[in-house]
Design a protein around this motif. Structure first.
Motif, short mmCIF file in Angstrom:
data_model
loop_
_atom_site.label_atom_id
_atom_site.label_comp_id
_atom_site.label_asym_id
_atom_site.label_seq_id
_atom_site.Cartn_x
_atom_site.Cartn_y
_atom_site.Cartn_z
N MET A 248 82.87 14.86 72.01
CA MET A 248 82.44 15.51 70.72
C MET A 248 83.50 15.75 69.78
SD MET A 248 79.18 17.80 72.16
CE MET A 248 78.47 17.85 70.35
N ARG A 249 83.57 15.67 68.62
CA ARG A 249 84.30 16.21 67.58
C ARG A 249 84.06 17.77 67.39
NH1 ARG A 249 87.74 12.75 65.10
NH2 ARG A 249 87.21 10.46 65.39
N TRP A 250 84.90 18.46 66.99
CA TRP A 250 84.83 19.83 66.92
C TRP A 250 83.51 20.33 65.75
CZ3 TRP A 250 85.47 24.35 68.63
CH2 TRP A 250 85.43 25.37 68.15
N GLY A 251 83.45 19.53 64.74
CA GLY A 251 82.30 19.82 63.74
C GLY A 251 80.79 19.79 64.45
N GLU A 252 80.98 18.68 65.40
CA GLU A 252 79.60 18.46 65.99
C GLU A 252 79.47 19.50 67.03
OE1 GLU A 252 77.57 14.81 68.76
OE2 GLU A 252 79.56 14.40 67.84
N PHE A 253 80.43 19.77 67.73
CA PHE A 253 80.46 20.74 68.80
C PHE A 253 79.85 21.98 68.34
CE2 PHE A 253 82.91 24.10 70.99
CZ PHE A 253 82.17 24.26 72.09
N SER A 254 80.64 22.60 67.27
CA SER A 254 80.31 23.80 66.64
C SER A 254 79.02 23.62 66.08
CB SER A 254 81.29 23.94 65.46
OG SER A 254 80.88 25.23 64.73
N ASP A 255 78.53 22.79 65.35
CA ASP A 255 77.02 22.69 64.98
C ASP A 255 76.04 22.81 65.73
OD1 ASP A 255 77.98 22.51 62.19
OD2 ASP A 255 77.73 20.19 62.08
N SER A 256 76.36 22.44 67.23
CA SER A 256 75.39 22.00 68.12
C SER A 256 75.22 23.32 68.86
CB SER A 256 75.80 21.23 69.23
OG SER A 256 76.02 19.74 68.87
N VAL A 257 76.56 23.96 68.94
CA VAL A 257 76.36 25.72 69.39
C VAL A 257 75.80 26.51 68.74
CG1 VAL A 257 77.88 27.45 70.11
CG2 VAL A 257 78.70 25.08 70.60
N LYS A 258 75.88 26.25 67.44
CA LYS A 258 75.28 27.21 66.59
C LYS A 258 73.69 26.80 66.75
CE LYS A 258 79.10 27.46 63.11
NZ LYS A 258 79.52 26.92 61.98
N LYS A 259 73.41 25.76 66.58
CA LYS A 259 71.87 25.34 66.62
C LYS A 259 71.14 26.04 67.81
CE LYS A 259 68.75 21.28 66.58
NZ LYS A 259 68.49 19.97 66.47
N ALA A 260 71.88 25.88 69.08
CA ALA A 260 71.59 26.32 70.41
C ALA A 260 71.27 27.93 70.34
CB ALA A 260 72.43 25.83 71.77
N HIS A 261 71.99 28.47 69.49
CA HIS A 261 72.05 30.02 69.62
C HIS A 261 71.27 30.68 68.34
CE1 HIS A 261 74.99 29.05 72.56
NE2 HIS A 261 74.78 30.34 73.31
N ARG A 262 70.59 29.74 67.71
CA ARG A 262 69.87 30.37 66.58
C ARG A 262 68.78 31.58 66.81
NH1 ARG A 262 68.67 24.87 63.40
NH2 ARG A 262 70.67 24.61 62.26
N GLY A 263 68.17 31.53 68.06
CA GLY A 263 67.32 32.60 68.44
C GLY A 263 67.77 33.43 69.44
N LEU A 264 69.04 33.70 69.73
CA LEU A 264 69.78 34.12 70.67
C LEU A 264 70.68 35.18 70.05
CD1 LEU A 264 70.40 31.41 73.16
CD2 LEU A 264 68.29 32.87 73.09
N MET A 265 70.19 35.95 69.20
CA MET A 265 71.10 36.99 68.43
C MET A 265 70.57 38.28 68.32
SD MET A 265 73.96 35.33 67.45
CE MET A 265 74.58 33.55 67.28
N GLY A 266 69.83 38.70 69.24
CA GLY A 266 69.42 39.91 69.36
C GLY A 266 68.30 40.37 68.29
N GLY A 267 67.74 39.38 67.51
CA GLY A 267 66.58 39.61 66.63
C GLY A 267 65.21 39.43 67.48
N PRO A 268 64.21 39.84 66.56
CA PRO A 268 62.72 39.86 67.21
C PRO A 268 62.45 38.67 67.94
CG PRO A 268 62.80 40.37 64.99
CD PRO A 268 64.20 39.80 65.30
N VAL A 269 61.91 38.87 69.11
CA VAL A 269 61.30 37.58 69.98
C VAL A 269 60.11 38.10 70.75
CG1 VAL A 269 63.53 36.47 70.12
CG2 VAL A 269 63.05 38.12 71.89
N GLU A 270 59.42 37.29 71.06
CA GLU A 270 58.36 37.74 72.06
C GLU A 270 59.03 37.62 73.40
OE1 GLU A 270 55.47 34.62 71.58
OE2 GLU A 270 55.19 34.89 69.59
N ARG A 271 58.29 38.64 74.05
CA ARG A 271 58.75 38.62 75.67
C ARG A 271 58.31 37.90 76.19
NH1 ARG A 271 57.99 43.97 76.28
NH2 ARG A 271 56.15 43.82 77.32
N LEU A 272 59.04 36.94 77.30
CA LEU A 272 58.64 36.01 78.07
C LEU A 272 57.44 36.62 79.07
CD1 LEU A 272 58.75 33.01 78.95
CD2 LEU A 272 60.68 33.51 80.37
N LYS A 273 56.45 36.14 79.05
CA LYS A 273 55.40 36.26 79.92
C LYS A 273 55.02 35.36 80.92
CE LYS A 273 53.65 39.57 76.33
NZ LYS A 273 52.60 40.10 75.49
N ILE A 274 54.64 35.38 82.21
CA ILE A 274 54.23 34.30 83.01
C ILE A 274 53.24 34.85 83.85
CG2 ILE A 274 54.93 32.41 84.70
CD1 ILE A 274 57.88 32.85 83.76
#
Length: 309
Positions: A248-274
């Motif tokens: 992977m080139r740096w640009g693709e790597f960085s874009d993939s990391v950002k995409k994977a963490h869009r919902g993991l920045m401490g914002g509002p989320v639904e608590r996981l319920k099982i």
């Protein structure tokens, strides 16, 4: 009642050991959940001495600009317990393995480190953390406060992180030895100082799951969704290996990391319920949903981290 009530009347508080993980996360009345928030986040107090030390560290950091608190779980006991050996030499692996077998209360002895890392169950190395933060465009000039005990391998092990983030600091370097005093010999008190600093940081990033990381994340949500980067280790290990191997080139790597963490920045989320599996749910104190402002009606409020890593 005859045993507990007299103690409660005398001391006005009772400490119940090992009960936090046995409390239900979901399906409790909202007023009960809100009471839990008051206990967790408004009732939590450290001793005046610890509060003073923590606030002094925060003040020193603030005078120099923004800072990121990195809960870097790369201590000797953590590596021995998890059996994770990435970037360690044979002597270090043997030392950690001996330590693990010497602890009878650690049930898992024979561990496949490579498989465990691929499953996202290993603490990230300092270098891996630095690479992930850079991919997320975290300012390389930001102060990075190491919220942790002694890093295994000490300063040499931090070189991989320092290559990306040279402004590494910790309480031991920010304060004179006299300020820390006797708390240096008590890991829980040192952790309390790290908690205070982590709570006040501009960004909080834990490199591994754990009770402190989860409580800090929940507390920061409670204080107004302060930025907390929950690094997705399973995804990151795959991406980092591809990048380092040249796939992977740096640009693709960085874009993939950002995409994977869009919902993991401490914002509002639904608590996981099982249903029927409360131990696999998100702990209440990780995401005290009932006590927080109502979630956005858009996709911002949807979880992107359903799998447990």
């Amino acid at each position: 009642d005859n045993q507990v009530l007299p103690i409660f009347r005398k001391f006005e508080i009772v400490h119940f050991l090992k009960t936090d993980a046995r409390l239900s996360n979901n399906e409790l009345p909202e007023n009960v959940q809100k009471m839990r928030c008051k206990v967790y986040y408004e009732g939590l107090r450290f001793t005046p001495h610890l509060e003073k030390i923590g606030k002094k560290v925060v003040s020193i950091l603030r005078k120099k600009g923004p800072f990121l608190a990195l809960h870097l779980r790369y201590e000797k006991d953590m590596l021995a317990f998890t059996g994770c050996t990435k970037e360690l030499n044979k002597q270090e692996v043997d030392e950690l393995t001996s330590m693990r077998y010497a602890c009878p209360w650690w049930k898992e002895k024979k561990i496949n480190s490579t498989q465990k890392r691929e499953e996202g169950l290993c603490p990230m190395t300092p270098g891996e953390v630095g690479l992930a933060l850079k991919a997320l465009d975290i300012d390389p000039e930001i102060q990075v406060y190491i919220a942790a005990g002694e890093i295994y391998g000490k300063e040499k092990r931090l070189e991989g992180l320092r290559a990306f983030y040279p402004n590494l600091v910790k309480k031991e370097t920010l304060l004179p030895s006299s300020d820390l005093g006797e708390i240096k010999d008590h890991s829980n008190r040192m952790a309390a100082v790290d908690y205070i600093v982590s709570l006040a940081s501009d960004i909080f990033a834990p490199s591994y799951d754990g009770n402190m990381a989860k409580v800090v994340e929940g507390h920061r949500r409670y204080l107004g969704y302060k930025t907390t980067i929950r690094l997705d280790r399973k995804v990151l290990m795959t991406l980092i290996d591809k990048y380092k191997s040249g796939k992977m080139r740096w640009g693709e790597f960085s874009d993939s990391v950002k995409k994977a963490h869009r919902g993991l920045m401490g914002g509002p989320v639904e608590r996981l319920k099982i249903p029927g599996k409360p131990k696999e749910e998100d702990y209440f104190y990780l995401d005290p949903e009932e006590c927080l402002p109502k979630m956005y009606p858009s996709s911002q409020g949807k979880r992107s981290d359903k799998k447990k890593h």
